[in-house]
Motif scaffolding. Structure first.
Motif, PDB file in Angstrom:
ATOM      1  N   ALA A 203       0.925  -1.252  -0.045  1.00  0.00           N
ATOM      2  CA  ALA A 203       0.062  -0.217   0.082  1.00  0.00           C
ATOM      3  C   ALA A 203       0.759   1.226   0.039  1.00  0.00           C
ATOM      4  CB  ALA A 203      -0.911   0.055   1.217  1.00  0.00           C
ATOM      5  N   THR A 204       1.814   1.254   0.831  1.00  0.00           N
ATOM      6  CA  THR A 204       2.922   2.533   0.789  1.00  0.00           C
ATOM      7  C   THR A 204       3.563   2.596  -0.457  1.00  0.00           C
ATOM      8  OG1 THR A 204       3.262   1.988   3.001  1.00  0.00           O
ATOM      9  CG2 THR A 204       4.891   3.313   1.752  1.00  0.00           C
ATOM     10  N   GLN A 205       3.880   1.636  -1.132  1.00  0.00           N
ATOM     11  CA  GLN A 205       4.628   1.731  -2.559  1.00  0.00           C
ATOM     12  C   GLN A 205       3.585   2.157  -3.369  1.00  0.00           C
ATOM     13  OE1 GLN A 205       5.806  -2.395  -2.599  1.00  0.00           O
ATOM     14  NE2 GLN A 205       7.542  -1.814  -3.676  1.00  0.00           N
ATOM     15  N   ILE A 206       2.429   1.933  -3.428  1.00  0.00           N
ATOM     16  CA  ILE A 206       1.140   2.212  -4.354  1.00  0.00           C
ATOM     17  C   ILE A 206       0.782   3.681  -4.256  1.00  0.00           C
ATOM     18  CG2 ILE A 206      -1.382   2.014  -5.078  1.00  0.00           C
ATOM     19  CD1 ILE A 206      -0.829  -1.093  -4.257  1.00  0.00           C
ATOM     20  N   VAL A 207       0.857   4.155  -3.074  1.00  0.00           N
ATOM     21  CA  VAL A 207       0.689   5.645  -2.674  1.00  0.00           C
ATOM     22  C   VAL A 207       1.862   6.366  -3.324  1.00  0.00           C
ATOM     23  CG1 VAL A 207       0.478   7.395  -0.882  1.00  0.00           C
ATOM     24  CG2 VAL A 207      -0.717   5.071  -0.782  1.00  0.00           C
ATOM     25  N   GLU A 208       3.033   5.778  -3.136  1.00  0.00           N
ATOM     26  CA  GLU A 208       4.161   6.667  -3.389  1.00  0.00           C
ATOM     27  C   GLU A 208       4.236   6.905  -4.920  1.00  0.00           C
ATOM     28  OE1 GLU A 208       7.521   4.655  -1.846  1.00  0.00           O
ATOM     29  OE2 GLU A 208       7.234   5.498   0.201  1.00  0.00           O
ATOM     30  N   TRP A 209       3.714   5.816  -5.645  1.00  0.00           N
ATOM     31  CA  TRP A 209       3.788   5.788  -7.273  1.00  0.00           C
ATOM     32  C   TRP A 209       2.656   6.338  -7.927  1.00  0.00           C
ATOM     33  CZ3 TRP A 209       5.325  -0.247  -7.499  1.00  0.00           C
ATOM     34  CH2 TRP A 209       6.600  -0.264  -6.769  1.00  0.00           C
ATOM     35  N   GLY A 210       1.598   6.920  -7.159  1.00  0.00           N
ATOM     36  CA  GLY A 210       0.397   7.493  -7.566  1.00  0.00           C
ATOM     37  C   GLY A 210      -0.957   6.912  -7.558  1.00  0.00           C
ATOM     38  N   GLY A 211      -0.941   6.078  -6.651  1.00  0.00           N
ATOM     39  CA  GLY A 211      -2.379   5.519  -6.371  1.00  0.00           C
ATOM     40  C   GLY A 211      -3.298   5.068  -7.472  1.00  0.00           C
ATOM     41  N   ASN A 212      -4.221   5.528  -7.726  1.00  0.00           N
ATOM     42  CA  ASN A 212      -5.131   5.147  -8.719  1.00  0.00           C
ATOM     43  C   ASN A 212      -4.592   5.366 -10.225  1.00  0.00           C
ATOM     44  OD1 ASN A 212      -7.141   3.881  -7.123  1.00  0.00           O
ATOM     45  ND2 ASN A 212      -8.156   5.827  -6.851  1.00  0.00           N
ATOM     46  N   GLU A 213      -3.748   6.364 -10.315  1.00  0.00           N
ATOM     47  CA  GLU A 213      -3.234   7.017 -11.545  1.00  0.00           C
ATOM     48  C   GLU A 213      -2.152   5.727 -11.956  1.00  0.00           C
ATOM     49  OE1 GLU A 213      -4.193   9.227 -13.543  1.00  0.00           O
ATOM     50  OE2 GLU A 213      -6.010   9.613 -12.202  1.00  0.00           O
ATOM     51  N   TRP A 214      -1.471   5.299 -10.895  1.00  0.00           N
ATOM     52  CA  TRP A 214      -0.446   4.162 -11.259  1.00  0.00           C
ATOM     53  C   TRP A 214      -1.112   2.920 -11.825  1.00  0.00           C
ATOM     54  CZ3 TRP A 214       0.507  -0.514  -8.604  1.00  0.00           C
ATOM     55  CH2 TRP A 214       1.651  -1.229  -9.173  1.00  0.00           C
ATOM     56  N   PHE A 215      -2.498   2.381 -11.174  1.00  0.00           N
ATOM     57  CA  PHE A 215      -3.058   1.537 -11.653  1.00  0.00           C
ATOM     58  C   PHE A 215      -3.597   1.779 -13.138  1.00  0.00           C
ATOM     59  CE2 PHE A 215      -4.014   0.271  -7.213  1.00  0.00           C
ATOM     60  CZ  PHE A 215      -3.397  -1.039  -7.170  1.00  0.00           C
ATOM     61  N   LYS A 216      -4.067   2.787 -13.401  1.00  0.00           N
ATOM     62  CA  LYS A 216      -4.533   3.294 -14.820  1.00  0.00           C
ATOM     63  C   LYS A 216      -3.472   3.275 -15.669  1.00  0.00           C
ATOM     64  CE  LYS A 216      -8.249   6.632 -13.388  1.00  0.00           C
ATOM     65  NZ  LYS A 216      -8.567   8.009 -13.239  1.00  0.00           N
ATOM     66  N   SER A 217      -2.332   3.515 -15.068  1.00  0.00           N
ATOM     67  CA  SER A 217      -1.053   3.456 -16.150  1.00  0.00           C
ATOM     68  C   SER A 217      -0.684   1.952 -16.617  1.00  0.00           C
ATOM     69  CB  SER A 217       0.255   3.798 -15.566  1.00  0.00           C
ATOM     70  OG  SER A 217       0.922   3.222 -14.530  1.00  0.00           O
ATOM     71  N   LEU A 218      -1.074   0.950 -15.564  1.00  0.00           N
ATOM     72  CA  LEU A 218      -0.874  -0.356 -15.975  1.00  0.00           C
ATOM     73  C   LEU A 218      -1.897  -1.002 -17.003  1.00  0.00           C
ATOM     74  CD1 LEU A 218      -0.316  -1.909 -12.312  1.00  0.00           C
ATOM     75  CD2 LEU A 218       1.526  -0.934 -13.783  1.00  0.00           C
ATOM     76  N   GLN A 219      -3.102  -0.275 -16.935  1.00  0.00           N
ATOM     77  CA  GLN A 219      -3.957  -0.690 -17.885  1.00  0.00           C
ATOM     78  C   GLN A 219      -3.829  -0.477 -19.217  1.00  0.00           C
ATOM     79  OE1 GLN A 219      -7.543   1.308 -16.073  1.00  0.00           O
ATOM     80  NE2 GLN A 219      -8.257  -0.742 -15.352  1.00  0.00           N
ATOM     81  N   ASP A 220      -3.050   0.554 -19.342  1.00  0.00           N
ATOM     82  CA  ASP A 220      -2.461   1.156 -20.710  1.00  0.00           C
ATOM     83  C   ASP A 220      -1.160   0.465 -21.176  1.00  0.00           C
ATOM     84  OD1 ASP A 220      -4.443   2.868 -20.874  1.00  0.00           O
ATOM     85  OD2 ASP A 220      -3.475   4.464 -19.721  1.00  0.00           O
ATOM     86  N   MET A 221      -0.507  -0.288 -20.414  1.00  0.00           N
ATOM     87  CA  MET A 221       0.737  -0.899 -20.681  1.00  0.00           C
ATOM     88  C   MET A 221       0.454  -2.308 -21.281  1.00  0.00           C
ATOM     89  SD  MET A 221       3.192  -0.687 -17.337  1.00  0.00           S
ATOM     90  CE  MET A 221       3.623   0.689 -16.735  1.00  0.00           C
ATOM     91  N   LYS A 222       1.222  -2.957 -21.945  1.00  0.00           N
ATOM     92  CA  LYS A 222       1.241  -4.437 -22.658  1.00  0.00           C
ATOM     93  C   LYS A 222       1.273  -5.232 -21.266  1.00  0.00           C
ATOM     94  CE  LYS A 222       3.616  -3.652 -27.025  1.00  0.00           C
ATOM     95  NZ  LYS A 222       4.516  -3.976 -27.932  1.00  0.00           N
TER      96      LYS A 222
END
Length: 331
Positions: A203-222
């Motif tokens: 959870a700490t890592q995800i918050v540091e990496w941008g939270g929901n925006e980080w998850f959205k970036s994963l959807q756009d990746m291969k």
């Protein structure tokens, strides 16, 4: 409370296999009236099937669009449409599943046999935060205990949605709530074991990496790039990463391989893998690639049908637990 109706051919959606097949851990089945109670999108739902309709009730919701009092029919219709849209997204009802079943059946005789009973198995479109932390809880665990852990996370850190029939329902917590330093020791006291550290650190890592925006970036990746990014999280291995890719990031070619999936592959598709004690990294990749070559870019969804068909709890089900929805008697 009356039921709302959403047109949905019963061959396109089977609640039993979809909601109790190990994808989500927040659904409870009342066998007496064949109703399901569960939570997603900060909303408490009751679902059941009747002929070619999915019937639903909204027991409570934290969605801002539904917090105002519905004063007239127009407002009620607008709210119903919002909830219908959530159901359509959650069950991915925009996919013509019968068409895909036909394609997969043409490629695989075992699938053709399995889908006779396990029609309408949907790949749920889940919220990434809930999906990720639920599957951290799933490591070396069984479904009833996973469900208990998930509910503890919600009751400790989630917002209360409503009380109904003596039960208090909570939304899944936001990732920021799970990143607090005191989360790990508290979860250890609640019986999470080593998973407590995985939850708080991830959870700490995800918050540091941008939270929901980080998850959205994963959807756009291969797919494979998204999987590698997920495996940078504390305690996330290949299987959990594939679960998240498949169930909440729209990478439907992802195929989580555990010992159960290994047995299906070794017994029916890759006989040279029989008798192995552990699933190695090389075997994991070979099994996933085999099914991706067989089924195509929705291999994870296709294989979920085989997974459900192989579960003992479904094999033991009798007529009272039939996957076929009951027809309403004509008066």
């Amino acid at each position: 409370m009356s039921w709302n109706k959403l047109l949905c051919n019963h061959r396109e959606l089977q609640l039993l296999g979809t909601l109790s097949g190990g994808q989500s851990f927040r659904w409870i089945h009342n066998k007496e009236n064949d109703e399901w109670t569960g939570i997603f999108s900060k909303t408490v739902w009751k679902l059941k099937q009747e002929n070619d309709y999915l019937l639903y009730q909204v027991i409570g919701s934290l969605l801002t669009t539904t917090q105002t009092i519905i004063k007239n029919k127009k407002q009620k219709n607008t709210a119903n449409r919002i909830f219908e849209s959530l159901l359509e997204q959650y069950f991915r009802l925009d996919f013509n599943l019968s068409k895909y079943y036909e394609q997969w059946s043409e490629k695989d005789g075992l699938f053709k046999s399995a889908c006779e009973q396990f029609y309408g198995i949907r790949m749920l479109s889940q919220e990434p935060v809930e999906n990720l932390f639920s599957f951290i809880c799933s490591q070396n665990n069984h479904i009833s205990r996973i469900s208990s852990m998930v509910e503890k996370l919600c009751s400790q850190y989630g917002d209360e949605i409503c009380k109904h029939d003596g039960v208090t329902y909570y939304a899944f917590p936001e990732v920021e709530q799970l990143a607090q330093p005191e989360v790990e020791p508290k979860l250890r006291k609640l019986g999470f074991g080593y998973r407590a550290k995985f939850i708080q650190k991830s959870a700490t890592q995800i918050v540091e990496w941008g939270g929901n925006e980080w998850f959205k970036s994963l959807q756009d990746m291969k797919y494979k790039d998204a999987k590698q990014e997920l495996m940078k999280l504390h305690g996330i291995g290949p299987k959990v990463a594939d679960c998240i890719c498949l169930m909440s990031l729209n990478h439907l070619e992802a195929l989580p391989v555990d010992t159960h999936v290994y047995q299906i592959a070794a017994q029916n598709y890759l006989p040279h893998l029989r008798g192995k004690k552990n699933v190695t990294e090389k075997m994991y990749a070979e099994i996933g690639d085999h099914f991706r070559n067989l089924y195509g870019d929705m291999a994870g969804w296709a294989h979920t049908v085989l997974f459900c068909a192989d579960l003992k709890k479904f094999q033991k089900s009798d007529e009272s637990n039939s996957v076929v929805p009951k027809k309403k008697r004509k008066k």
